[in-house]
Design an enzyme around this catalytic site. Structure first.
Site, PDB file in Angstrom:
ATOM      1  N   ASP A 126      37.994  33.886  37.652  1.00  0.00           N
ATOM      2  CA  ASP A 126      38.057  33.622  39.079  1.00  0.00           C
ATOM      3  C   ASP A 126      37.990  34.991  39.771  1.00  0.00           C
ATOM      4  OD1 ASP A 126      38.691  32.274  41.548  1.00  0.00           O
ATOM      5  OD2 ASP A 126      40.731  33.042  41.319  1.00  0.00           O
ATOM      6  N   LEU A 127      37.711  35.006  41.059  1.00  0.00           N
ATOM      7  CA  LEU A 127      37.597  36.298  41.757  1.00  0.00           C
ATOM      8  C   LEU A 127      38.876  36.645  42.542  1.00  0.00           C
ATOM      9  CD1 LEU A 127      35.761  38.690  42.753  1.00  0.00           C
ATOM     10  CD2 LEU A 127      35.208  37.236  44.703  1.00  0.00           C
ATOM     11  N   ASP A 128      39.083  35.884  43.624  1.00  0.00           N
ATOM     12  CA  ASP A 128      40.179  36.202  44.544  1.00  0.00           C
ATOM     13  C   ASP A 128      41.529  35.987  43.865  1.00  0.00           C
ATOM     14  OD1 ASP A 128      38.467  36.652  46.846  1.00  0.00           O
ATOM     15  OD2 ASP A 128      38.138  34.496  46.890  1.00  0.00           O
ATOM     16  N   THR A 143      42.274  40.036  46.979  1.00  0.00           N
ATOM     17  CA  THR A 143      41.769  39.523  48.254  1.00  0.00           C
ATOM     18  C   THR A 143      42.496  38.267  48.713  1.00  0.00           C
ATOM     19  OG1 THR A 143      40.074  38.588  46.846  1.00  0.00           O
ATOM     20  CG2 THR A 143      39.398  40.385  48.295  1.00  0.00           C
ATOM     21  N   LYS A 192      44.560  28.186  47.972  1.00  0.00           N
ATOM     22  CA  LYS A 192      43.983  29.059  46.949  1.00  0.00           C
ATOM     23  C   LYS A 192      43.000  28.291  46.078  1.00  0.00           C
ATOM     24  CE  LYS A 192      47.553  32.568  46.416  1.00  0.00           C
ATOM     25  NZ  LYS A 192      48.600  33.090  45.519  1.00  0.00           N
ATOM     26  N   ARG A 212      36.081  27.081  51.583  1.00  0.00           N
ATOM     27  CA  ARG A 212      36.429  27.470  52.965  1.00  0.00           C
ATOM     28  C   ARG A 212      36.598  26.230  53.860  1.00  0.00           C
ATOM     29  NH1 ARG A 212      32.057  31.274  55.449  1.00  0.00           N
ATOM     30  NH2 ARG A 212      32.269  32.140  53.359  1.00  0.00           N
ATOM     31  N   SER A 227      33.818  31.383  40.847  1.00  0.00           N
ATOM     32  CA  SER A 227      34.602  31.502  42.085  1.00  0.00           C
ATOM     33  C   SER A 227      34.141  30.515  43.142  1.00  0.00           C
ATOM     34  CB  SER A 227      34.433  32.925  42.635  1.00  0.00           C
ATOM     35  OG  SER A 227      34.903  33.011  43.957  1.00  0.00           O
ATOM     36  N   ALA A 228      35.069  30.123  44.011  1.00  0.00           N
ATOM     37  CA  ALA A 228      34.726  29.237  45.130  1.00  0.00           C
ATOM     38  C   ALA A 228      34.151  30.025  46.303  1.00  0.00           C
ATOM     39  CB  ALA A 228      35.978  28.493  45.585  1.00  0.00           C
ATOM     40  N   SER A 229      34.253  31.330  46.232  1.00  0.00           N
ATOM     41  CA  SER A 229      33.909  32.145  47.409  1.00  0.00           C
ATOM     42  C   SER A 229      32.417  32.323  47.605  1.00  0.00           C
ATOM     43  CB  SER A 229      34.560  33.521  47.283  1.00  0.00           C
ATOM     44  OG  SER A 229      34.100  34.351  48.335  1.00  0.00           O
ATOM     45  N   LYS A 258      36.391  23.385  43.346  1.00  0.00           N
ATOM     46  CA  LYS A 258      37.590  23.204  42.529  1.00  0.00           C
ATOM     47  C   LYS A 258      38.557  22.326  43.327  1.00  0.00           C
ATOM     48  CE  LYS A 258      37.141  28.034  40.987  1.00  0.00           C
ATOM     49  NZ  LYS A 258      37.702  29.386  41.070  1.00  0.00           N
ATOM     50  N   GLU A 281      42.619  32.252  36.094  1.00  0.00           N
ATOM     51  CA  GLU A 281      42.755  31.682  37.434  1.00  0.00           C
ATOM     52  C   GLU A 281      44.126  31.984  38.047  1.00  0.00           C
ATOM     53  OE1 GLU A 281      41.914  29.989  39.982  1.00  0.00           O
ATOM     54  OE2 GLU A 281      39.872  29.429  39.487  1.00  0.00           O
ATOM     55  N   ASP A 282      44.169  32.115  39.376  1.00  0.00           N
ATOM     56  CA  ASP A 282      45.478  32.266  40.032  1.00  0.00           C
ATOM     57  C   ASP A 282      45.822  31.033  40.880  1.00  0.00           C
ATOM     58  OD1 ASP A 282      43.533  32.742  42.030  1.00  0.00           O
ATOM     59  OD2 ASP A 282      45.039  33.754  43.251  1.00  0.00           O
TER      60      ASP A 282
HETATM   61  C1  BG6 Z   1      38.509  31.199  46.755  1.00  0.00           C
HETATM   62  C2  BG6 Z   1      39.803  31.527  47.447  1.00  0.00           C
HETATM   63  O1  BG6 Z   1      38.293  32.134  45.738  1.00  0.00           O
HETATM   64  O2  BG6 Z   1      37.430  31.223  47.651  1.00  0.00           O
HETATM   65  C3  BG6 Z   1      40.013  30.595  48.625  1.00  0.00           C
HETATM   66  O3  BG6 Z   1      40.881  31.387  46.554  1.00  0.00           O
HETATM   67  C4  BG6 Z   1      38.800  30.652  49.553  1.00  0.00           C
HETATM   68  O4  BG6 Z   1      41.169  30.986  49.309  1.00  0.00           O
HETATM   69  C5  BG6 Z   1      37.536  30.323  48.759  1.00  0.00           C
HETATM   70  O5  BG6 Z   1      38.937  29.723  50.611  1.00  0.00           O
HETATM   71  C6  BG6 Z   1      36.287  30.420  49.604  1.00  0.00           C
HETATM   72  O6  BG6 Z   1      36.059  31.756  49.939  1.00  0.00           O
HETATM   73  P1  BG6 Z   1      35.057  32.285  51.019  1.00  0.00           P
HETATM   74  O7  BG6 Z   1      35.012  33.770  50.763  1.00  0.00           O
HETATM   75  O8  BG6 Z   1      33.731  31.635  50.760  1.00  0.00           O
HETATM   76  O9  BG6 Z   1      35.599  31.927  52.347  1.00  0.00           O
HETATM   77 MG    MG Z   2      41.734  32.779  43.050  1.00  0.00          MG
END
Ligand code: BG6
Ligand code: MG
Length: 217
Positions: free
Chosen positions: A9-11, A17, A45, A49, A114-116, A145, A169-170
């Site tokens: 996972d990233l964040d 972050t 978490k 978004r 990652s979800a980001s 996720k 994962e966190d």
């Molecule tokens: C996840 C975070 O890695 O990414 C979430 O844990 C976040 O908190 C999600 O909402 C989406 O990230 P981003 O950067 O696309 O807004």
């Molecule tokens: Mg995370």
């Protein structure tokens, strides 16, 4: 012995972050007239978004039109981007840089899961992007996720069976996703939150090369 792979996972796992996501959401909540605690933030978490905003609005009992929600999502992301623009190597979490380089050197395949949607930007800023054998992020999935899609795509890209993948994962949603994908899960953080993980570590400094090596041997 079949080949093992690691999905990060990233964040909150690679980089610190998670606190910036929290700060940006909290600013939005305060603007909407309610507070948002760190304990409540655990629910955000790992989730996308869009879903994060829905959870936040539910917590504050606020209901908004789609147009307003879209505006807030842009606002939150702009605030978050301001925070991460200031980021440097010091915010890579303890032990992670060494671990990634060790895995690379020892030809253990690893991917991001990652979800980001900001994942590539963050990894590029930290000069870590090129180390990864595969990147799967919020732009690549149709279901977030706790759905296992992100990890299953990562396994496929790495060419490793899901049962031979180890997820780090966190987030509670991330552990659930890893378990559903039939992967070994390592939770980083609070054991009450991450109780469904196969292993729980307090922070990334406990994610030592030794610990990982034993799991992939
Ligand atoms: C996840 C975070 O890695 O990414 C979430 O844990 C976040 O908190 C999600 O909402 C989406 O990230 P981003 O950067 O696309 O807004
Ligand atoms: Mg995370």
């Amino acid at each position: 012995m079949s080949k093992k792979a690691i999905i990060f996972d990233l964040d909150g796992v690679i980089v610190d972050t998670a606190k910036y996501h929290y700060l940006a959401w909290r600013e939005l909540a305060i603007q909407l007239g309610f507070d948002f605690t760190e304990a409540q933030n655990e629910q955000l978490k790992g989730v996308s978004r869009v879903r994060s905003l829905e959870i936040l609005l539910d917590l504050g009992n606020v209901s908004l039109e789609e147009e307003e929600k879209t505006k807030l999502l842009i606002e939150k992301n702009n605030q978050y981007l301001e925070y991460i623009a200031e980021m440097d190597h010091s915010e890579i979490l303890p032990g992670i840089d060494d671990l990634l380089h060790y895995l690379k050197l020892n030809k253990v395949p690893f991917s991001l899961g990652s979800a980001s949607k900001n994942a590539r930007l963050i990894l590029e800023t930290l000069e870590l992007l090129d180390l990864f054998d595969a990147i799967v992020d919020g732009n690549d999935v149709s279901t977030a996720k706790p759905d296992p899609e992100v990890f299953l795509i990562a396994a496929q890209k790495l060419g490793v069976d899901p049962e031979n993948c180890i997820v780090i994962e966190d987030a509670q949603a991330g552990i659930e996703a890893a378990n559903k994908a039939n992967m070994l899960s390592i939770g980083i953080g609070d054991e009450k939150v991450l109780q469904d993980a196969n292993y729980i570590l307090n922070d990334t400094s406990e994610l030592t090369i030794d610990f990982i090596q034993k799991l992939i041997d």
